[in-house]
Design a protein around this motif. Sequence first.
Motif, mmCIF file in Angstrom:
data_model
loop_
_atom_site.group_PDB
_atom_site.id
_atom_site.type_symbol
_atom_site.label_atom_id
_atom_site.label_comp_id
_atom_site.label_asym_id
_atom_site.label_seq_id
_atom_site.Cartn_x
_atom_site.Cartn_y
_atom_site.Cartn_z
ATOM 1 N N PRO A 1 118.891 130.582 1.232
ATOM 2 C CA PRO A 1 118.441 131.619 0.250
ATOM 3 C C PRO A 1 118.778 132.885 1.972
ATOM 4 C CG PRO A 1 116.688 130.267 0.229
ATOM 5 C CD PRO A 1 118.481 129.100 0.835
ATOM 6 N N PHE A 2 118.219 133.839 1.354
ATOM 7 C CA PHE A 2 118.684 135.052 2.427
ATOM 8 C C PHE A 2 117.354 134.631 3.236
ATOM 9 C CE2 PHE A 2 116.056 139.021 4.109
ATOM 10 C CZ PHE A 2 117.062 139.496 4.704
ATOM 11 N N GLN B 1 122.528 134.064 2.335
ATOM 12 C CA GLN B 1 122.569 134.795 1.191
ATOM 13 C C GLN B 1 122.823 135.591 2.960
ATOM 14 O OE1 GLN B 1 119.266 134.933 -1.056
ATOM 15 N NE2 GLN B 1 120.276 133.722 -3.197
ATOM 16 N N ASP C 1 118.551 137.322 -2.895
ATOM 17 C CA ASP C 1 119.183 136.945 -4.689
ATOM 18 C C ASP C 1 121.145 136.639 -4.305
ATOM 19 O OD1 ASP C 1 116.859 135.964 -4.881
ATOM 20 O OD2 ASP C 1 116.658 138.268 -6.449
ATOM 21 N N ASP C 2 120.980 137.858 -3.437
ATOM 22 C CA ASP C 2 122.505 136.489 -3.610
ATOM 23 C C ASP C 2 123.434 136.451 -3.265
ATOM 24 O OD1 ASP C 2 125.535 138.394 -3.633
ATOM 25 O OD2 ASP C 2 124.836 139.577 -1.402
ATOM 26 N N TRP C 3 123.446 134.679 -4.356
ATOM 27 C CA TRP C 3 123.772 133.988 -4.151
ATOM 28 C C TRP C 3 125.761 134.887 -4.260
ATOM 29 C CZ3 TRP C 3 122.332 130.375 -1.852
ATOM 30 C CH2 TRP C 3 121.085 129.953 -1.835
ATOM 31 N N SER D 1 127.979 136.571 -3.159
ATOM 32 C CA SER D 1 128.007 136.288 -1.537
ATOM 33 C C SER D 1 128.833 134.919 -1.177
ATOM 34 C CB SER D 1 127.517 137.252 -0.532
ATOM 35 O OG SER D 1 127.338 138.455 -1.090
ATOM 36 N N VAL D 2 127.802 134.528 -1.381
ATOM 37 C CA VAL D 2 127.904 132.789 -0.663
ATOM 38 C C VAL D 2 129.052 131.940 -1.565
ATOM 39 C CG1 VAL D 2 126.724 130.547 -1.069
ATOM 40 C CG2 VAL D 2 125.163 132.564 -0.718
#
Length: 260
Positions: A214-215, A239, A243-245, A247-248
């Motif tokens: 996570p970030f 990340q 909460d930007d999964w 992009s992962v």
Amino acid sequence: LVGKTLLVYPEQGLGDFIQFCRYVPLLEQLGTQIVLEVRPPLLAIMATLAGNFTRVETGKPLPNFDYYCPLMSLPLAFKTTMDTIPVQIPYLYTDPDKQLAWRERLGEKTKPRIGLVWSGSTSHIKDPIRSIPLKLFEPLFKLPFEFHSLQKEIRREDTAFIARSGAIITNHHLLADFSDTGALIDAMDLVISVDTSVAHLAGALGKKLWLLLPFMPDFRWLLDRKDSPWYPTATLFRQPTIDDWQSVIDELDNKLSETI
């Protein structure tokens, strides 16, 4: 500590125990008799940790000891710095008989095998930020790899997705403890995992590991780097924003596509 008996006991999670048990052989080198308290799921795999110390299952009677120390305090006791982290990898090993059993179960390999861990325990306080819905991995399942679940627990919504897509092979009914999971990891070419105990096991076994973070990750993964001083075989995927999964997953997709 020379000639004394020291009890080392777990007070955090299973992944923490796997990561920091590497210090126990260093204690023994000081001339100390070690009693290591081990939780049941880790007993078999901890039998492969180097040393002649006594292993006692949590809840069973303990022998006499002179001193005690929680496992997570050992890095401080050894005055660990970034330059002195013990990185003799692997420091845990898998059972040859279980390795053979998995090879027979899995059969002849026709494409690279990837072990996947997308979620951890729902009871973990940070589970909402570390686990990923399995359906987000769907683009990866279109690539020419054989995906295996390394999870002992699979959530209801993910079970439905697996049944519908047929994209990942489940093995949870065969994973009694971490020695079983370790032997399955040994049969994989790559492990892709969120921040769970299985990721630590893969790192301790020296398996190629892609870790999804996570970030704002746990302290041990540091910041702004793709590698880990704790696990030389790990590559970290972070990340870019909270909460930007997605992009992962996109980064994973690109990285896997490059290997084809």
